[in-house]
Design a protein around this motif. Sequence first.
Motif, PDB file in Angstrom:
ATOM      1  N   LEU B 181       0.797  -1.229   0.000  1.00 37.76           N
ATOM      2  CA  LEU B 181       0.000   0.000   0.000  1.00 37.76           C
ATOM      3  C   LEU B 181       0.826   1.274   0.000  1.00 37.76           C
ATOM      4  O   LEU B 181       0.273   2.361  -0.046  1.00 37.76           O
ATOM      5  CB  LEU B 181      -0.885   0.012   1.257  1.00 37.76           C
ATOM      6  CG  LEU B 181      -2.175  -0.802   1.184  1.00 37.76           C
ATOM      7  CD1 LEU B 181      -2.873  -0.755   2.508  1.00 37.76           C
ATOM      8  CD2 LEU B 181      -3.078  -0.235   0.105  1.00 37.76           C
ATOM      9  N   GLU B 182       2.163   1.125   0.068  1.00 35.42           N
ATOM     10  CA  GLU B 182       3.002   2.302   0.314  1.00 35.42           C
ATOM     11  C   GLU B 182       2.715   3.448  -0.658  1.00 35.42           C
ATOM     12  O   GLU B 182       2.437   4.563  -0.256  1.00 35.42           O
ATOM     13  CB  GLU B 182       4.482   1.927   0.253  1.00 35.42           C
ATOM     14  CG  GLU B 182       4.987   1.235   1.492  1.00 35.42           C
ATOM     15  CD  GLU B 182       4.514  -0.191   1.610  1.00 35.42           C
ATOM     16  OE1 GLU B 182       4.239  -0.795   0.554  1.00 35.42           O
ATOM     17  OE2 GLU B 182       4.388  -0.687   2.745  1.00 35.42           O
ATOM     18  N   LYS B 183       2.749   3.126  -1.954  1.00 35.14           N
ATOM     19  CA  LYS B 183       2.598   4.211  -2.933  1.00 35.14           C
ATOM     20  C   LYS B 183       1.180   4.748  -2.944  1.00 35.14           C
ATOM     21  O   LYS B 183       0.956   5.941  -3.128  1.00 35.14           O
ATOM     22  CB  LYS B 183       3.008   3.718  -4.314  1.00 35.14           C
ATOM     23  CG  LYS B 183       4.513   3.608  -4.385  1.00 35.14           C
ATOM     24  CD  LYS B 183       5.028   3.296  -5.754  1.00 35.14           C
ATOM     25  CE  LYS B 183       6.539   3.196  -5.674  1.00 35.14           C
ATOM     26  NZ  LYS B 183       7.095   2.189  -6.548  1.00 35.14           N
ATOM     27  N   LEU B 188      -2.772   9.008  -1.352  1.00 37.54           N
ATOM     28  CA  LEU B 188      -3.957   9.340  -0.554  1.00 37.54           C
ATOM     29  C   LEU B 188      -3.657  10.437   0.469  1.00 37.54           C
ATOM     30  O   LEU B 188      -4.484  11.301   0.727  1.00 37.54           O
ATOM     31  CB  LEU B 188      -4.488   8.093   0.155  1.00 37.54           C
ATOM     32  CG  LEU B 188      -5.178   7.087  -0.756  1.00 37.54           C
ATOM     33  CD1 LEU B 188      -5.573   5.839   0.008  1.00 37.54           C
ATOM     34  CD2 LEU B 188      -6.410   7.708  -1.413  1.00 37.54           C
ATOM     35  N   VAL B 189      -2.441  10.385   1.037  1.00 36.44           N
ATOM     36  CA  VAL B 189      -2.068  11.401   2.015  1.00 36.44           C
ATOM     37  C   VAL B 189      -2.019  12.782   1.371  1.00 36.44           C
ATOM     38  O   VAL B 189      -2.404  13.783   1.971  1.00 36.44           O
ATOM     39  CB  VAL B 189      -0.709  11.023   2.653  1.00 36.44           C
ATOM     40  CG1 VAL B 189      -0.051  12.234   3.250  1.00 36.44           C
ATOM     41  CG2 VAL B 189      -0.906   9.965   3.704  1.00 36.44           C
ATOM     42  N   SER B 190      -1.594  12.819   0.113  1.00 33.69           N
ATOM     43  CA  SER B 190      -1.511  14.115  -0.582  1.00 33.69           C
ATOM     44  C   SER B 190      -2.878  14.757  -0.735  1.00 33.69           C
ATOM     45  O   SER B 190      -2.980  15.947  -0.971  1.00 33.69           O
ATOM     46  CB  SER B 190      -0.897  13.934  -1.961  1.00 33.69           C
ATOM     47  OG  SER B 190       0.243  13.147  -1.868  1.00 33.69           O
ATOM     48  N   ASP B 195      -3.039  15.846   6.939  1.00 32.15           N
ATOM     49  CA  ASP B 195      -2.191  14.659   7.027  1.00 32.15           C
ATOM     50  C   ASP B 195      -0.793  14.949   6.529  1.00 32.15           C
ATOM     51  O   ASP B 195       0.203  14.526   7.117  1.00 32.15           O
ATOM     52  CB  ASP B 195      -2.789  13.521   6.186  1.00 32.15           C
ATOM     53  CG  ASP B 195      -3.827  12.747   6.971  1.00 32.15           C
ATOM     54  OD1 ASP B 195      -3.934  13.005   8.180  1.00 32.15           O
ATOM     55  OD2 ASP B 195      -4.515  11.908   6.381  1.00 32.15           O
ATOM     56  N   LEU B 196      -0.739  15.664   5.423  1.00 29.07           N
ATOM     57  CA  LEU B 196       0.556  15.991   4.826  1.00 29.07           C
ATOM     58  C   LEU B 196       1.401  16.810   5.802  1.00 29.07           C
ATOM     59  O   LEU B 196       2.578  16.518   6.038  1.00 29.07           O
ATOM     60  CB  LEU B 196       0.324  16.776   3.538  1.00 29.07           C
ATOM     61  CG  LEU B 196       1.419  16.732   2.492  1.00 29.07           C
ATOM     62  CD1 LEU B 196       1.730  15.308   2.108  1.00 29.07           C
ATOM     63  CD2 LEU B 196       0.993  17.524   1.283  1.00 29.07           C
ATOM     64  N   LEU B 228      10.453  16.872   0.408  1.00 27.47           N
ATOM     65  CA  LEU B 228      10.082  18.152   1.018  1.00 27.47           C
ATOM     66  C   LEU B 228       9.477  19.078  -0.031  1.00 27.47           C
ATOM     67  O   LEU B 228       8.420  19.685   0.178  1.00 27.47           O
ATOM     68  CB  LEU B 228      11.325  18.798   1.642  1.00 27.47           C
ATOM     69  CG  LEU B 228      11.054  19.971   2.566  1.00 27.47           C
ATOM     70  CD1 LEU B 228      10.410  19.481   3.845  1.00 27.47           C
ATOM     71  CD2 LEU B 228      12.338  20.712   2.864  1.00 27.47           C
ATOM     72  N   VAL B 229      10.147  19.135  -1.190  1.00 24.11           N
ATOM     73  CA  VAL B 229       9.632  19.968  -2.289  1.00 24.11           C
ATOM     74  C   VAL B 229       8.247  19.475  -2.687  1.00 24.11           C
ATOM     75  O   VAL B 229       7.313  20.267  -2.871  1.00 24.11           O
ATOM     76  CB  VAL B 229      10.600  19.924  -3.493  1.00 24.11           C
ATOM     77  CG1 VAL B 229       9.985  20.604  -4.704  1.00 24.11           C
ATOM     78  CG2 VAL B 229      11.918  20.579  -3.121  1.00 24.11           C
ATOM     79  N   PHE B 230       8.099  18.146  -2.765  1.00 25.37           N
ATOM     80  CA  PHE B 230       6.809  17.563  -3.125  1.00 25.37           C
ATOM     81  C   PHE B 230       5.724  17.990  -2.148  1.00 25.37           C
ATOM     82  O   PHE B 230       4.668  18.486  -2.547  1.00 25.37           O
ATOM     83  CB  PHE B 230       6.942  16.041  -3.161  1.00 25.37           C
ATOM     84  CG  PHE B 230       5.630  15.309  -3.278  1.00 25.37           C
ATOM     85  CD1 PHE B 230       5.026  15.135  -4.515  1.00 25.37           C
ATOM     86  CD2 PHE B 230       5.009  14.793  -2.142  1.00 25.37           C
ATOM     87  CE1 PHE B 230       3.825  14.454  -4.614  1.00 25.37           C
ATOM     88  CE2 PHE B 230       3.799  14.114  -2.243  1.00 25.37           C
ATOM     89  CZ  PHE B 230       3.212  13.949  -3.484  1.00 25.37           C
ATOM     90  N   SER B 231       6.002  17.824  -0.845  1.00 29.25           N
ATOM     91  CA  SER B 231       4.921  18.112   0.112  1.00 29.25           C
ATOM     92  C   SER B 231       4.588  19.595   0.160  1.00 29.25           C
ATOM     93  O   SER B 231       3.421  19.963   0.246  1.00 29.25           O
ATOM     94  CB  SER B 231       5.262  17.580   1.513  1.00 29.25           C
ATOM     95  OG  SER B 231       6.586  17.233   1.641  1.00 29.25           O
TER      96      SER B 231
END
Lengths: 414, 255
Positions: B181-183, B188-190, B195-196, B228-231
């Motif tokens: 489920l990792e990916k 989903l967190v995004s 959550d993020l 970090l850039v992604f989040s």
Amino acid sequence: MKKILLLLLLTAVVFSYAGATVIEVGSNKMIKNIREAINKAKPYDTIVVYGGIYKEKQIKIEKPLTLIGRNNPILDGEHQYEILNIQANNVRITGFTFQNTGISSMEDLAAIKVSNVKNVIIEDNKVINAFFGIYFAHCKKSVVRNNVLTATAKEEHQIGNGIHMWQSDSMHIAGNHISGHRDGIYFEFVTNSLIENNRSDYNLRYGLHFMFSHDDTYKNNYFGKNGAGVAVMYTKGVKMLNNFFEENWGDASYGLLLKDIRDSEVLGNQFIKNSIAIYMEGSSRILFKQNVFKENGYGIRLQASCDENDFVRNNFQLNTFDIATNGNLVLNRINGNFWDRYEGYDLNKDGVGDVPYRPVSLYAMVVERVPAAVLLWRSFLVFLIDRAEKALPVVTPENLKDESPSMRPYDFTK
Amino acid sequence: MGRILKYVFYDLLKTRFLLFYTLFLFVSTFAMFQLDSDPNKVILSLMSIVLMVMPLISIVFATIHFYNSYEFIELMLAQPIDRKVVFLSEYLGVALSLSSAFLLGTGIPILFYGVSDSAVMLLVVGTLLTIVFVSLAFLSSVLTRDKAKAIGIALLFWFYFSLIYDGLLLWVIYTFSDYPLEKVTLALVSLNPVDLGRIMMLLTLDVSALMGYTGAFYRAFFGSYAGLVFSVGILLLWIFVPTYFSIRIFSRKDL
């Protein structure tokens, strides 16, 4: 009569010492290499080796001798050989540097290999980049003291263990520092032995690997930053006292792994910043007392296959989960510990909380079953369901509780 | 635009709410530092304020403010001014004042007691979350003409992101636990800014929580520079997308 006997004994001792000669080895001495000196020496002689690099492949010692290194003599294995092989009782090796043994997947090449003997002392040596460091098999009453073993391997298959003991008895391992090996200290079928004041860190696999080794004690050791922590398996009667387990991080890394251990004691140890401080399965009748569990992922992962273990007077502070378990049947006793999450009260001021504490949270059970759920840690939802579960336990084992939790952390320094 | 922004600012200062809000954050942060000797634990307590209380205050305040200045907005729109400009000045006024209230209220005590990685992360996440929830508040305000309804929608947003979404996420994780489920969970967190923000914070101060294979996976991803850039990027998207839609709705709306 007694006095005369004593006198006779003393003179005998003095004479035997007078009989022992000292042979000197060095580049500017009569004898240039160690093998020659050993051949010339009589039993109980002393060989003093002076500074320099000695490249002699596999030196065998087959009579009781004392080898002393002066000014740091270096014994080099040229990445091909075993360096020293001891096959006699009462041998003492001190003050040498051993380096670059061969690497083999067929034989256990070691810097110092000792087999089938007793009363051997290995003291104050340095071992650098050895495949196996100090290797004992079928030995008795021997001492490994104050040695420093370092290696720089990257993969587990390229390197052997630092101090390796197999099928031995009454060994004493003290004050050594082992790093960068596969297992720092390896014990298999070694009984009645003492491991103390060692430091084992940055090893690729276990800091201490311990199997079928009954009635041993290890105390005041430091095990930190090893690939998988410390593993103690298939043993009875082990005493683990005042050791320090620190920063064993990773998926399969444990501060202390206990597998099939019986009738043992874990006292006064500190577990700090490990992924899992203690993981135990199939273990019974172990006493855990006065240990500190601080800032670990899991304090204790107690598998349901464990029974009759006692957890008393331990401190649990700042762990993500204090205790996690995978079953509902509780056969262990948890009593009088300090839990920093405890929110009960103490009406009669006796320092003992009046309501029991349940160290297993619902969320810990969820994560135990579905590791991906760790993603929700510290979310509001998790807070709510944990609260609800605490008020009315449904999923968490009802009987897993501390009936008399301490209100204050214990001070074990006193 | 600058002029309208100035009026919005004056208007906000007049309500005194912002002053109380700043003072509340300031006093509670200070008190926490005073009571607890471990600064990491303080950041942990502040984290629950940042993740729970602050979004709630931001979204409710912004919604109420929008309706309170409805007459002002109508008056402005009677002038030859672009609707977008009026809307954006209102939006910026609220977003900037709320985030600066947060930065002052928590930032000063943190500066006083020592700056750490986790403290900086707290300030970044807090500011971004404030703005995200102001955007959501403006979206809920333009969706309806009724003030009570708008506050209802705003509260629903907050409730959804703080609680309901996590419940759904837990359900998904539990149901599909047999699959890797990792990916999926990463994606989903995004979809939830709270959550993020929480995961960004956890990585700087509570690494022991993220153990095991799954934890290592998240740590490898979010802990990296790219992560970090992604989040931060996703959080910025959470600011821009609702704002874009609310501007669109607002410019076409029959006021």
